[in-house]
Design an enzyme around this catalytic site. Structure first.
Site, PDB file in Angstrom:
ATOM      1  N   SER A 123      23.793  26.105  40.118  1.00 45.83           N
ATOM      2  CA  SER A 123      25.349  25.547  39.783  1.00 45.83           C
ATOM      3  C   SER A 123      25.660  24.955  40.985  1.00 45.83           C
ATOM      4  O   SER A 123      27.005  24.201  40.456  1.00 45.83           O
ATOM      5  CB  SER A 123      26.051  27.006  39.285  1.00 45.83           C
ATOM      6  OG  SER A 123      25.588  27.912  40.346  1.00 45.83           O
ATOM      7  N   GLU A 156      24.964  22.313  30.630  1.00 46.82           N
ATOM      8  CA  GLU A 156      25.086  21.193  31.199  1.00 46.82           C
ATOM      9  C   GLU A 156      23.602  20.344  31.511  1.00 46.82           C
ATOM     10  O   GLU A 156      22.828  21.151  32.156  1.00 46.82           O
ATOM     11  CB  GLU A 156      25.923  20.981  32.596  1.00 46.82           C
ATOM     12  CG  GLU A 156      27.401  21.460  32.369  1.00 46.82           C
ATOM     13  CD  GLU A 156      28.047  21.699  33.547  1.00 46.82           C
ATOM     14  OE1 GLU A 156      29.398  21.289  33.439  1.00 46.82           O
ATOM     15  OE2 GLU A 156      27.659  21.841  34.472  1.00 46.82           O
ATOM     16  N   ASN A 194      32.498  22.963  36.744  1.00 43.46           N
ATOM     17  CA  ASN A 194      32.986  23.644  38.308  1.00 43.46           C
ATOM     18  C   ASN A 194      33.649  22.726  38.884  1.00 43.46           C
ATOM     19  O   ASN A 194      34.481  23.015  40.011  1.00 43.46           O
ATOM     20  CB  ASN A 194      31.556  24.004  39.042  1.00 43.46           C
ATOM     21  CG  ASN A 194      31.209  25.517  38.275  1.00 43.46           C
ATOM     22  OD1 ASN A 194      32.262  26.244  37.926  1.00 43.46           O
ATOM     23  ND2 ASN A 194      30.109  25.891  38.730  1.00 43.46           N
TER      24      ASN A 194
END
Ligand code: NAI
Length: 511
Positions: A123, A156, A194
């Site tokens: 991430s 994603e 994010n």
């Protein structure tokens, strides 16, 4: 590109929270799955956990026992990476350390066949960097699931500098075939979600730091006026302040200290105190036994006679608010617009009421030479919002404030008086989310459609930030940001260039 056929074996490395979830998703889609973890017994434990999850759904009548057995049969724990030799896709969900991931993919490259796709669930690490030492970096991409992977729709698909477009397209089609909502992103800090979500937390934290209102009131406003499922403080408490602060810090550092991503000292203090949120028993709220949950500070019922509501100009997106006033039995007087304002001026006797435009009420009252001015906040939908933030200019009397509160209360809205802060609560949050999304689009991180989709599917926003900004008028959003920038004298609120250009095109050339 077509999705990977379900006969293709999927390998998952790392059987923790994310790896087990990803293995479950692939097995439920029909793939044979091999699961590996360096920790003894972790793969078996992961599969046992998946069985438990699925059996809960059997108990609820949502799945048959046969279906559970079929999924479990497709899941095989393996004891070494060599067992990935026959896999067509290997997804990595191990510890978040660049060197460890690089080493893993280096070994997998030698084990897996030529056609195999390699994917990382990282991430925060750069896909470009993870792939850099591979002989064929073009077959590696990010496949970023959200937690819990079997539940959250968004994935994603992250392309690094070397990622072959056909690899990204195959992963996109495969994630869609697995029942997920894929979006394309280029490998940049925070990818889409994010990064674009940062202002949701940051604006809340700033409002709290500036004493605009307390956490419970701000949370209630973002839920009841903004339409967000959770407010920023309850959400940060759920995520954990250690995790949320670390993500903010890493995006801030990765963008070389861009003030748009500046972490908050308020959150740092919680991390330092070990108040990490729900998991530690305390965060912004107290979760310990017997602790009282703070309630939002809404104004007590105000008593004031309400004069007719004068609406000067076209109501625009405030039309549902005006209709709501009419439905509440208020007398309405409509006048044509005096100036070129896109939004109407509302008056109740001597009191001027206006939607915030990013200036604080005192500054706006001075600019517009108004005696009493109460600003109200943006709502996702004025037809069904149940609360609203108000701020009064310095010269607004108590009696006029009572008129403003009584008006919104009459419409069925709970009223929260916040300090006279620029952009109030929902407006400045939405403007900054749209600004960040516009910047991500401008920098080629994602398309506008994927940016919006990612925020709806990944963090449950009630509306994509860019579609929302367009509905409000890009000129209005741009003005709001410019006013915020002037109010604070900070670069943090500078409008993204793409938003500025589109706002000019929309207002001057009606594009
Ligand atoms: P976790 O700590 O629950 O699981 C990691 C697992 O990987 C552990 O079982 C560990 O024994 C194993 N492992 C570590 N090094 C290994 C190696 N070299 N080979 C094989 N297995 C190894 O971590 P979690 O939360 O599942 O995260 C995994 C990855 O997913 C990280 O890259 C993280 O950034 C990413 N991620 C995490 C999310 C979250 O909310 N937890 C969300 C999206 C991505």
């Amino acid at each position: 590109m077509p999705a990977l056929d379900t006969s293709i074996v999927v390998g998952v490395v790392g059987a923790g929270a994310m790896g087990a979830g990803i293995a479950q998703v692939a097995a439920q889609a029909g793939h044979p799955v091999r699961l590996y973890d360096t920790r003894d017994g972790a793969a078996e434990a992961g599969i046992a956990g998946i069985r438990k999850q699925l059996e809960k759904r059997v108990a609820k009548g949502k799945l048959t026992q046969e279906a559970v057995e079929a999924v479990i049969e497709r899941l095989a724990p393996v004891t070494g990476l060599d067992d990935f030799a026959g896999c067509g896709l290997v997804v990595e969900a191990i510890v978040e350390k660049l060197e460890v991931k690089r080493e893993l993919f280096g070994r997998l490259e030698a084990i897996c066949g030529e056609a195999a796709i390699l994917a990382s669930n990282t991430s925060s690490l750069s896909i470009t960097s993870i792939a850099a030492n591979l002989e064929r970096p073009e077959r590696l991409a990010g496949l970023h699931f959200f937690n819990p992977a079997p539940v959250m729709k968004l994935v994603e698909i992250v392309s690094g500098l070397a990622t072959e477009p056909t690899v990204a397209e195959t992963l996109y089609a495969t994630a869609a075939a697995w029942g997920k909502t894929p979006v394309h992103a280029s490998s940049t800090p925070g990818f889409i979600v994010n990064r674009v979500a940062r202002p949701f937390y940051a604006e809340g934290l700033r409002l709290l730091q500036e004493g605009a209102a307390d956490a419970a009131t701000l949370d209630a406003l973002l839920r009841q006026a903004g339409g967000f499922r959770m407010g920023p403080f309850e959400l940060m408490d759920l995520i954990g302040h250690d995790v949320n602060y670390a993500v903010t810090r890493s995006v801030f550092d990765a963008y070389y200290g861009d003030t748009r991503f500046e972490p908050s000292l308020v959150q740092l203090a919680l991390v330092e105190a070990g108040r990490l949120g729900r998991k530690s028993g305390q965060g912004f709220y107290d979760y310990r036994e017997g602790a009282e949950k703070p309630v939002p500070r809404f104004a007590a019922p105000a008593h004031a006679d309400l004069p007719p509501l004068v609406v000067e100009g076209e109501a625009g997106f405030l039309a549902p608010l005006v209709e709501r006033a009419e439905a509440a039995g208020l007398e309405l007087v409509r006048h044509p617009a005096q100036g070129a304002e896109a939004l109407p001026t509302l008056r109740l006797g001597e009191l001027n009421l206006a939607l915030s435009d990013g200036r604080c009420a005192t500054e706006r009252a001075a600019d517009e030479r108004r005696e009493s001015l109460v600003l109200f906040d943006l709502c996702l939908d004025y037809a069904d919002a149940s609360a609203i933030a108000l701020a009064a200019s310095a010269a607004t009397s108590e009696a006029q404030r009572a008129v403003a509160a009584a008006f919104f209360q009459r419409l069925g809205l709970a009223v929260a008086w916040v300090d006279d802060t620029p952009g109030l609560v929902v407006l400045r949050t939405v403007a900054m989310l749209a600004n960040e999304a516009a910047d991500a689009v401008h920098q080629g991180v994602c398309s506008a459609a994927d940016g919006d989709l990612a925020m709806r599917a990944g963090v449950n926003y009630p509306r994509g930030p860019l579609v929302w900004a367009e509905a409000l008028g890009l000129g209005y959003v741009h003005r709001t940001l410019t006013h915020l920038q002037q109010s604070y004298g900070q670069d943090r609120y500078r409008a993204a260039f793409l938003l500025r250009r589109k706002a000019i095109a929309e207002e001057r050339f009606h594009e």
